[in-house]
Design an enzyme around this catalytic site. Sequence first.
Site, short mmCIF file in Angstrom:
data_model
loop_
_atom_site.label_atom_id
_atom_site.label_comp_id
_atom_site.label_asym_id
_atom_site.label_seq_id
_atom_site.Cartn_x
_atom_site.Cartn_y
_atom_site.Cartn_z
N ALA A 75 -24.80 73.29 -30.57
CA ALA A 75 -25.51 72.75 -31.75
C ALA A 75 -24.60 71.69 -32.39
CB ALA A 75 -25.89 73.85 -32.73
N VAL A 104 -15.50 66.49 -41.53
CA VAL A 104 -16.37 65.31 -41.55
C VAL A 104 -17.52 65.61 -42.51
CG1 VAL A 104 -17.81 63.77 -40.16
CG2 VAL A 104 -15.75 64.79 -39.16
N GLY A 116 -19.25 66.14 -36.64
CA GLY A 116 -17.95 66.79 -36.82
C GLY A 116 -17.33 67.18 -35.47
N HIS A 117 -18.17 67.74 -34.60
CA HIS A 117 -17.66 68.11 -33.27
C HIS A 117 -17.24 66.85 -32.49
CE1 HIS A 117 -20.47 71.63 -33.97
NE2 HIS A 117 -19.38 72.25 -33.60
N HIS A 124 -22.69 68.40 -33.86
CA HIS A 124 -22.96 67.34 -34.84
C HIS A 124 -21.76 66.41 -34.84
CE1 HIS A 124 -20.23 69.65 -37.31
NE2 HIS A 124 -21.00 70.71 -37.17
#
Length: 286
Positions: free
Chosen positions: A32, A177, A36-37, A34
């Site tokens: 899942a 983030v 940030g990842h 986003h």
Amino acid sequence: MEIFNTVSTLQQHLYQLTRSGKKIGFVPTMGALHEGHLTLILDAMEENDIVVCSIFVNPTQFNDPNDLKKYPRPIEKDTQMLESVGCHVLFLPEVEEIYPAGLVEPEFDLNGLDTPMEGAKRPGHFKGVVRVVYRLLDIVKPDSLYMGQKDFQQYSIIAQMLRQLNSGIRLVMVPIVREIDGLAMSSRNVRLSKEGRAHAPILHKVLQEVEYYVNSQPFPIPHKATELAFDLFKQHGIEQIDYFEIVDGNSLKTLHSFEDSHFAVVCAVIVIDGVRLLDNVILFEK
Ligand code: PAF
């Protein structure tokens, strides 16, 4: 991007690379994904020759079986996102690959880091996180491991595990983030209603106010900072505060005086629309 589902095929591939001296950066995730990842992946790409990302929804870190069942698994979208930033390797194992019968697992002394905050709200959660991260590191054998500051307690616990292993793996903390309005990115944010989403940035605003108080006052006091935060939450109609803690960033113990610490962090979780929103701000690191 090469995708592997089994430990043996992944290890064969990585063995060829490390034999020729390539440095491996590793980003474990539960999918899942986003932005940030993707920042974790991009940071890892800057510092290593090969970046391995794992997507594994780890059953041992869920204390609610329903939560595990409901956990989003948008694997096609995730794969595309990883490809879009040029991630080299995706490890996508089934549960049996990670926890095969007869697996020998070490016990770690987490030095009490797993008891406050998230640990108090989600008993057993960090034991599960440590189990899976240990296992993944043993499989991937990276030079560097990238983890987000957003889960500050998780980061501290993994740092403690690595110290005990004396593994030589470098642990890199990647800053949070945020959306443009300050809300920390999280896979859970999509579960907020329109009103809830509009309300959610208050968490970061309150943490920023606390940061301002601590760094602008000549003699700030943790319990005054906490009072300030609770007042602000109340003013903005936030009723459910799972926890709000000003802690020493190494021991995760509650700070009663800022004189007692060189590294202070404020960590909080509020609940909006039934969604737990987790955030933290490093107040100072001297
Ligand atoms: O932070 C997460 O996404 C998970 O806790 C981790 C580190 C991938 C372990 O399952």
